[in-house]
Design a protein around this motif. Structure first.
Motif, short mmCIF file in Angstrom:
data_model
loop_
_atom_site.label_atom_id
_atom_site.label_comp_id
_atom_site.label_asym_id
_atom_site.label_seq_id
_atom_site.Cartn_x
_atom_site.Cartn_y
_atom_site.Cartn_z
N ASP A 51 0.79 -1.24 0.00
CA ASP A 51 0.00 0.00 0.00
C ASP A 51 0.82 1.29 0.00
O ASP A 51 0.27 2.38 -0.10
N THR A 52 2.14 1.20 0.06
CA THR A 52 2.97 2.41 0.17
C THR A 52 2.74 3.43 -0.93
O THR A 52 2.75 4.65 -0.65
N PRO A 53 2.53 3.04 -2.21
CA PRO A 53 2.33 4.05 -3.26
C PRO A 53 1.14 4.98 -3.02
O PRO A 53 1.06 6.04 -3.65
N HIS A 54 0.25 4.62 -2.11
CA HIS A 54 -0.93 5.45 -1.85
C HIS A 54 -0.66 6.53 -0.79
O HIS A 54 -1.57 7.29 -0.46
N PHE A 55 0.58 6.58 -0.27
CA PHE A 55 0.90 7.53 0.80
C PHE A 55 2.10 8.38 0.40
O PHE A 55 2.94 7.97 -0.40
N GLU A 56 2.19 9.55 1.00
CA GLU A 56 3.40 10.35 0.86
C GLU A 56 4.51 9.69 1.66
O GLU A 56 4.26 9.06 2.70
N THR A 57 5.74 9.85 1.20
CA THR A 57 6.86 9.16 1.85
C THR A 57 8.11 10.04 1.92
O THR A 57 8.24 11.01 1.15
N HIS A 58 8.99 9.70 2.84
CA HIS A 58 10.35 10.19 2.85
C HIS A 58 11.25 9.07 2.35
O HIS A 58 10.99 7.89 2.64
N ILE A 59 12.30 9.42 1.64
CA ILE A 59 13.24 8.42 1.13
C ILE A 59 14.33 8.17 2.17
O ILE A 59 14.92 9.11 2.71
N ILE A 60 14.58 6.91 2.45
CA ILE A 60 15.72 6.50 3.28
C ILE A 60 16.83 6.13 2.30
O ILE A 60 16.80 5.08 1.67
N CYS A 116 9.72 12.42 19.85
CA CYS A 116 10.78 12.89 20.74
C CYS A 116 12.13 12.83 20.04
O CYS A 116 12.94 13.78 20.13
N ILE A 117 12.39 11.73 19.34
CA ILE A 117 13.67 11.59 18.64
C ILE A 117 13.82 12.68 17.58
O ILE A 117 14.88 13.31 17.47
N LYS A 118 12.75 12.91 16.83
CA LYS A 118 12.81 13.91 15.76
C LYS A 118 13.10 15.30 16.34
O LYS A 118 13.89 16.06 15.75
N LYS A 119 12.48 15.62 17.46
CA LYS A 119 12.74 16.93 18.09
C LYS A 119 14.19 17.01 18.58
O LYS A 119 14.84 18.05 18.46
N ALA A 120 14.69 15.92 19.12
CA ALA A 120 16.05 15.92 19.67
C ALA A 120 17.10 16.06 18.58
O ALA A 120 18.09 16.79 18.74
N ILE A 121 16.90 15.37 17.46
CA ILE A 121 17.92 15.37 16.40
C ILE A 121 17.71 16.51 15.40
O ILE A 121 18.60 16.83 14.60
N ASN A 122 16.50 17.10 15.42
CA ASN A 122 16.16 18.24 14.56
C ASN A 122 16.36 17.93 13.07
O ASN A 122 16.96 18.73 12.33
N GLN A 123 15.89 16.78 12.65
CA GLN A 123 15.94 16.40 11.25
C GLN A 123 14.93 15.29 11.01
O GLN A 123 14.49 14.63 11.96
N PRO A 124 14.53 15.05 9.77
CA PRO A 124 13.60 13.96 9.51
C PRO A 124 14.18 12.61 9.95
O PRO A 124 15.38 12.37 9.81
N LEU A 125 13.33 11.76 10.48
CA LEU A 125 13.80 10.45 10.92
C LEU A 125 14.39 9.65 9.77
O LEU A 125 15.34 8.89 9.96
N ALA A 126 13.82 9.80 8.58
CA ALA A 126 14.33 9.07 7.42
C ALA A 126 15.78 9.44 7.12
O ALA A 126 16.59 8.58 6.76
N ASP A 127 16.12 10.72 7.26
CA ASP A 127 17.50 11.16 7.02
C ASP A 127 18.44 10.58 8.07
O ASP A 127 19.56 10.14 7.76
#
Length: 384
Positions: free
Chosen positions: A49-58, A225-236
């Protein structure tokens, strides 16, 4: 024919009346669920089902070749394994022995590059990101209060909740883990365009850190919490921390909610292939080490594979646990039977991806498919 026309007219009127009500009462996400699931011929979320959603690239880095065992694919699947794989719609089955692919099989239209939804296996990867963030100094330790990042967190025990509680599934949150109702929190999180608003509407109504209770909302709050701490997208961060240094075969995709926050759905939804999921299993198997480089602290990796509560003896930090066959087993698990099973004693990893699973077995918190995959893998290994 007149009755048929009247019936159709009535249905159309009802639908037209319901749609604005869904928007008024903030249930408009159900419309996306209907479009993604029922309009594609499914009845629930599905692995493609992934093509039906917006995504970030890892993003991957330089690919490291996955070694093939000297006995690669010399053994055939047992009759029992073939039967269960057909019955449950297995699309990929791998046995990794001594860090080499010993057996590998895909069904028609799938191969080693096919990307399918991890579902809750992403929880294990999110915990790995937590450990990495601690190692990098972005988060002090497992006892760091969640209110450090979200002081607006509600509930009588909000100030007691830690990031470690979220990872070990002892959060005390009033999240309802329901996979059936379209009005459930789980459904809303999956199809909503603002998952952060949903999560911050939760309350810590029970004392955290006391007992195990599996809640997808806990992992999502952890990711926030992780995203706020690292200040970047989790995928990056996942890319630079693991996907690149581990030489993954392909880029992966992480579903996001699509709002201004572009928040990754961290309790689920990383689309990758069986080999790269297997590589992540190798990281846990070797206690956070990859090619003699410690990507996450060994102490934390071991702690993740240790039961945290007597009532949750089958769960550590982000990983399910089992002592089946009297072996210490840790595994990543996703709904519909996504498994990365790690058995350090025998330097063995079993990867299974597919469309369906068996009902849970009360003795091991997974379906009987889980034990069958292990049994048949060992049976195959005896053939050489």
């Amino acid at each position: 024919m007149k009755w048929l026309k009247n019936s159709i007219r009535l249905i159309v009127i009802i639908v037209i009346a319901i749609i604005p009500l869904l928007y008024i009462f903030d249930y408009d996400y159900i419309l996306k669920g209907v479009r993604v699931v029922y309009f594609t011929g499914h009845t629930t979320a599905y692995i493609d089902d992934t093509p039906h959603f917006e995504t970030h690239i890892i993003k991957k880095g330089t690919t490291q070749t996955f070694p093939l065992h000297k006995n690669y694919n010399k053994a055939a699947a047992t009759k029992k394994l073939t039967t269960i794989n057909k019955r449950l719609g297995t699309i990929a089955f791998l046995i990794i022995k001594n860090d080499s692919i010993w057996y590998e099989n895909y069904v028609k239209n799938y191969n080693s590059s096919s990307q399918t939804n991890s579902f809750s296996m992403a929880k294990s990867i999110t915990t790995a990101l937590l450990f990495k963030a601690i190692d990098d100094g972005f988060i002090p330790n497992l006892n760091t209060p969640v209110t450090t990042y979200f002081p607006q967190l509600k509930g009588p025990f909000a100030n007691q909740l830690t990031v470690g509680n979220l990872s070990s599934m002892s959060s005390g949150l009033n999240w309802n883990e329901n996979y059936i109702s379209p009005f459930s929190m789980t459904a809303e999180a999956y199809y909503s365009t603002d998952i952060q608003e949903l999560i911050l509407g939760l309350k810590v109504n029970e004392a955290p850190g006391k007992s195990f209770k599996y809640l997808s909302g806990a992992t999502q709050l952890l990711a926030m919490c992780i995203k706020k701490a690292i200040n970047q997208p989790l995928a990056d961060y996942l890319s630079t921390s693991f996907w690149q240094p581990m030489g993954m075969h392909s880029n992966a995709l992480w579903q996001i909610d699509g709002t201004k926050n572009n928040m990754e759905k961290a309790y689920c939804c990383i689309a990758s292939n069986a080999r790269d999921f297997g590589r992540f299993g190798q990281l846990w198997l070797h206690n956070g080490s990859w090619n003699q480089q410690q990507l996450i602290p060994k102490k934390l990796a071991k702690e993740a594979q240790t039961p945290q509560f007597s009532n949750g003896q089958n769960y550590g930090y982000g990983l399910w646990l089992s002592n089946y066959k009297n072996k210490k087993i840790s595994y990543m698990r996703g709904i519909l039977g996504q498994y990365v099973i790690c058995i350090p004693e025998d330097d063995l990893i079993i990867v299974r991806l597919g469309h369906k699973r068996d009902l849970p077995d009360l003795n091991n918190n997974s379906g009987t498919d889980f034990t069958t995959y292990i049994d048949e893998a060992y049976q195959m290994l005896k053939l050489n």
